[in-house]
Design an enzyme around this catalytic site. Sequence first.
Site, PDB file in Angstrom:
ATOM      1  N   HIS A  88      -3.064   0.490  -9.963  1.00 25.03           N
ATOM      2  CA  HIS A  88      -3.475   1.497 -11.069  1.00 25.03           C
ATOM      3  C   HIS A  88      -4.180   0.601 -12.432  1.00 25.03           C
ATOM      4  CE1 HIS A  88      -3.433   5.152 -12.889  1.00 25.03           C
ATOM      5  NE2 HIS A  88      -2.688   4.647 -13.987  1.00 25.03           N
TER       6      HIS A  88
ATOM      7  N   HIS B 268      -6.929  -2.005 -13.154  1.00 27.75           N
ATOM      8  CA  HIS B 268      -8.015  -2.642 -12.394  1.00 27.75           C
ATOM      9  C   HIS B 268      -8.017  -4.154 -12.625  1.00 27.75           C
ATOM     10  CE1 HIS B 268      -9.878   1.607 -10.702  1.00 27.75           C
ATOM     11  NE2 HIS B 268      -8.426   1.267 -10.440  1.00 27.75           N
TER      12      HIS B 268
ATOM     13  N   ASP C  98      -4.663   4.149  -4.481  1.00 29.47           N
ATOM     14  CA  ASP C  98      -5.966   4.467  -4.653  1.00 29.47           C
ATOM     15  C   ASP C  98      -6.912   3.898  -3.578  1.00 29.47           C
ATOM     16  OD1 ASP C  98      -5.407   6.199  -6.945  1.00 29.47           O
ATOM     17  OD2 ASP C  98      -6.559   4.662  -8.422  1.00 29.47           O
TER      18      ASP C  98
ATOM     19  N   HIS D 271       2.439   2.586  -7.997  1.00 22.59           N
ATOM     20  CA  HIS D 271       0.933   2.817  -8.399  1.00 22.59           C
ATOM     21  C   HIS D 271       1.207   3.398  -9.967  1.00 22.59           C
ATOM     22  CE1 HIS D 271      -3.458   3.353  -8.097  1.00 22.59           C
ATOM     23  NE2 HIS D 271      -3.257   4.374  -8.883  1.00 22.59           N
TER      24      HIS D 271
ATOM     25  N   HIS E 279      -5.469   8.708  -7.695  1.00 21.73           N
ATOM     26  CA  HIS E 279      -6.954   9.261  -7.083  1.00 21.73           C
ATOM     27  C   HIS E 279      -6.758   9.964  -5.640  1.00 21.73           C
ATOM     28  CE1 HIS E 279     -10.049   8.559  -9.792  1.00 21.73           C
ATOM     29  NE2 HIS E 279      -9.245   7.423 -10.455  1.00 21.73           N
TER      30      HIS E 279
HETATM   31 MN   LIG Z   1      -7.261   2.883  -9.559  1.00 20.01          MN
END
Ligand SMILES: [Mn+2]
Length: 371
Positions: free
Chosen positions: A185, A187, A49, A156, A85
């Site tokens: 992944h 947060h 991400d 991730h 993402h």
């Molecule tokens: Mn993320």
Amino acid sequence: MLFAHIADTHLGYRQYNLDEREEDFYRSFREAVDRIIDEGCRFVVHSGDLFDEPRPHVKALVVVREELERLREEGIKFYCIAGNHDLLMRSGAVPPHRLYPEMEFLTPKKPARVHGDVLIAGLPYFSKLHSRVLLERLAELEKLAERHRRSVLLLHQGIDRYLGVGYELRMNELPAGFSYYALGHVHKPLLDSYAGGIVAYPGSTEVWRGDEIEVYEKMGKGFYLADTEAKEPEEVEWVKLRSVRRFVKLRVSSEEELEALPEPGDGKPVVRLELQCRTESFQRLYSEVMRRLADRVLYVDVRRLSQEEERRASPAKGLDVYELLGSYLRERSEAERSFAAELLRLLEDGRTEDAVKVAEEFFSRRWGGGR
Ligand SMILES: [Mn+2]
């Protein structure tokens, strides 16, 4: 050898559709690069991400271009993987990372590099539906790690120990033998141990969603510094970023409470405002808060908390939609439950195309649709 571990920078994300919020994500990333250079890191691992979308804004692509250039000038290599993402889940799709020849982008085809005497291996995000492939690949990497004294693994994925029903990997499915598990992944920052190695999630570098505020208030946002020789989580250093946009949580339930509304403080924070009131008094209370705060904050993210919600969102634990989904589907098979969670995550992220893909795959496998 000192290295930095960062993740979930979500560059290009335009929270609340505000220019300022898009800039905030770039600014935090630039500060992280400043600090990585100042600390004398020899390499960086980014656990996915990097971008908020598989087709990022040109500005986000340029920011990465500039920051990679600064790292390259200092001789600092940048290893990274695709997250959920910045990965388009379609065969033949080209991830934005391909634009940067100097980036050490780890892929299923070429999942490992050696930096000095350290193995750096990683795989992109795998949805729960493809966990068998993921486990096969991880077994290969575990064998590879046996041949190296020190090793870093980039993934991730959400792990069951740290995530509710939305996880893709169980803790004991992590391969053994790595000295540092550089994860992305989740947060929220966290450190743990596994099979003699260090497990780390640095979390996102800005508040990406409202449910990150509580942990952000305690820890801030940032990344980790570690030595490749480190063996215990205590040896890993948390670098708190200074330029992160402040988020303030306010709960107001009456006009009297408005009188005691705290000062939002410097730097125009985002206020997450929870109005605990009946529908008919919402508009009046909201206008009054806005009148008092408007020029001192960047944005007010408001939600009305009904008494029912209030009861469910107990102070100990927030409302976890994945958990609710899990308990609602508890009679269903594991495959169906993870399908539902995956679908929810994609739709929540506005990734309709991927959601359709995942649904098609699920049902074709299930009913033998033959495509
Ligand atoms: Mn993320």
